[in-house]
Design an enzyme around this catalytic site. Structure first.
Site, PDB file in Angstrom:
ATOM      1  N   ASP A  75      10.158  25.534  24.519  1.00  0.00           N
ATOM      2  CA  ASP A  75       8.936  24.754  24.724  1.00  0.00           C
ATOM      3  C   ASP A  75       8.322  25.081  26.083  1.00  0.00           C
ATOM      4  O   ASP A  75       9.041  25.460  27.021  1.00  0.00           O
ATOM      5  CB  ASP A  75       9.239  23.257  24.656  1.00  0.00           C
ATOM      6  CG  ASP A  75       9.591  22.794  23.255  1.00  0.00           C
ATOM      7  OD1 ASP A  75       9.176  23.450  22.290  1.00  0.00           O
ATOM      8  OD2 ASP A  75      10.284  21.759  23.135  1.00  0.00           O
TER       9      ASP A  75
ATOM     10  N   ASP B 102       9.147  14.180  24.853  1.00  0.00           N
ATOM     11  CA  ASP B 102       9.281  14.814  26.166  1.00  0.00           C
ATOM     12  C   ASP B 102       8.063  14.443  26.998  1.00  0.00           C
ATOM     13  O   ASP B 102       7.352  13.479  26.681  1.00  0.00           O
ATOM     14  CB  ASP B 102       9.476  16.331  26.039  1.00  0.00           C
ATOM     15  CG  ASP B 102       8.267  17.040  25.423  1.00  0.00           C
ATOM     16  OD1 ASP B 102       7.226  16.382  25.165  1.00  0.00           O
ATOM     17  OD2 ASP B 102       8.362  18.259  25.189  1.00  0.00           O
TER      18      ASP B 102
ATOM     19  N   ARG C  53      14.924  17.635  22.413  1.00  0.00           N
ATOM     20  CA  ARG C  53      14.015  16.483  22.494  1.00  0.00           C
ATOM     21  C   ARG C  53      14.444  15.386  21.527  1.00  0.00           C
ATOM     22  O   ARG C  53      14.434  14.194  21.865  1.00  0.00           O
ATOM     23  CB  ARG C  53      12.586  16.913  22.176  1.00  0.00           C
ATOM     24  CG  ARG C  53      11.890  17.676  23.267  1.00  0.00           C
ATOM     25  CD  ARG C  53      10.454  17.959  22.883  1.00  0.00           C
ATOM     26  NE  ARG C  53      10.332  18.991  21.864  1.00  0.00           N
ATOM     27  CZ  ARG C  53       9.310  19.107  21.032  1.00  0.00           C
ATOM     28  NH1 ARG C  53       8.324  18.228  21.061  1.00  0.00           N
ATOM     29  NH2 ARG C  53       9.256  20.106  20.167  1.00  0.00           N
TER      30      ARG C  53
ATOM     31  N   TYR D 118      22.330  24.340  26.925  1.00  0.00           N
ATOM     32  CA  TYR D 118      21.212  23.811  27.696  1.00  0.00           C
ATOM     33  C   TYR D 118      21.729  22.852  28.763  1.00  0.00           C
ATOM     34  O   TYR D 118      22.737  22.175  28.572  1.00  0.00           O
ATOM     35  CB  TYR D 118      20.246  23.021  26.800  1.00  0.00           C
ATOM     36  CG  TYR D 118      19.578  23.815  25.720  1.00  0.00           C
ATOM     37  CD1 TYR D 118      18.341  24.422  25.933  1.00  0.00           C
ATOM     38  CD2 TYR D 118      20.168  23.950  24.459  1.00  0.00           C
ATOM     39  CE1 TYR D 118      17.716  25.141  24.926  1.00  0.00           C
ATOM     40  CE2 TYR D 118      19.556  24.677  23.454  1.00  0.00           C
ATOM     41  CZ  TYR D 118      18.330  25.265  23.690  1.00  0.00           C
ATOM     42  OH  TYR D 118      17.720  25.992  22.698  1.00  0.00           O
TER      43      TYR D 118
END
Length: 232
Positions: free
Chosen positions: A51, A93, A185, A79
Site C-alpha cells: 500500500d 489505516d 490492515r 511485517y
C-alpha cells in the site's frame, strides 16, 4: 550489496529488491525502473503489492524472471508496524479519517498480548473494502470510494507469528509473519474488535518476503542512479 558490483542483464532476468518509499504505489516504483532502463523493451513487474502508506521490501522481476512472479508472491511475508487502539477508519489505516472512537480504560498490556496470541494459526479474514481485490472486474476500492456497499467474502490466511514488540498506549508495535494474501490492515481492525474496542493500522513495513530481506534492498534513488550510470 552484491547487485551493485555487476552489470544487470534485464532481458535474461533480474530480481531487484527495492525499499519502497512512503506514499509511493508499487506501480510507481515499477514505472520508475521501466523508465530508467529505456530504450530496452523489457517487462518489469512486482511480486506483491505494498500500500502507498507502507514502506519496505518490494520484489521486482525483469525480463524472463517475470515468469517467476507467482512463485515469489506465494511465499511467506514478514511485517513490522504499529497499530493504534481506540479509533477506527473506513480503510482500516490512515488513508481515511477516523470515523469512530473508543474508551481505552479496560485495555491492559496483558490483554493486548493475549489477544494477539489468539490470531496465531489459520484464521478467516475479510479483506478491507478499500483494497485492490477485484469484484465483477473492478477494484473494490473504486466501488468503496464511490460510496457503494462492498461485500468482500472472508478467506483463510495463516498467521504464523503475531508478536507484540512494544506498547505505548494507544500505540502497539508488532511483528507479523503471515501467508500470501494476508491484509495487515484487516488484522489490525480485527485485533481491535477482539478486545471489544477499535483499532487501525498506523504504520507498516515489509521486512521479508520468502528468502528476501529488506536489509539487502536498494533505496530507489540509488538503484535508478546505478542503472543510469551503467548505461542500462
Amino acid at each position: 550489496m552484491e547487485q551493485a558490483n555487476r552489470p544487470f542483464d534485464f532481458a535474461s532476468g533480474e530480481v531487484l529488491l527495492v525499499d519502497k518509499p512512503l506514499r509511493w504505489t508499487s506501480f510507481d516504483v515499477v514505472r520508475k525502473v521501466v523508465n530508467a532502463i529505456k530504450p530496452l523493451k523489457v517487462k518489469v513487474g512486482h511480486a506483491g503489492t505494498l500500500d502507498p502508506l507502507a514502506t519496505g521490501l518490494l520484489v521486482l522481476c525483469t525480463g524472463k524472471f517475470t515468469k517467476r512472479i507467482a512463485e515469489f508472491q506465494s511465499q511467506e511475508k514478514e511485517y513490522t508496524g504499529t497499530i493504534t487502539l481506540g479509533a477506527t477508519t473506513p480503510s482500516y489505516d490512515l488513508e481515511q479519517e477516523i470515523d469512530q472512537r473508543f474508551d481505552l480504560a479496560s485495555i491492559t498490556k496483558d490483554r493486548i498480548r493475549h489477544t494477539a496470541s489468539t490470531f496465531v494459526g489459520e484464521i478467516e479474514q475479510i479483506p478491507p473494502a478499500h483494497s485492490a481485490i477485484k469484484i465483477d472486474g473492478e477494484r473494490v476500492y473504486a466501488k468503496a470510494r464511490r460510496g457503494e456497499q462492498v461485500l468482500v467474502k472472508p478467506r483463510p490466511v495463516l498467521i504464523r507469528a503475531f508478536e507484540i514488540t512494544g506498547i505505548d498506549m494507544p500505540h502497539v508495535d508488532f511483528r507479523v509473519v503471515c501467508s500470501k494474501g494476508t491484509y495487515i490492515r484487516s488484522l489490525a481492525h480485527d485485533f481491535g474488535k477482539a478486545m471489544d474496542n477499535g483499532a487501525h493500522l498506523s504504520q507498516l513495513r515489509r521486512t521479508k518476503s520468502g528468502s528476501f530481506d529488506v536489509a539487502d534492498a536498494w533505496q530507489l534513488d540509488d538503484l535508478i542512479a546505478h542503472i543510469r550510470a551503467a548505461g542500462q
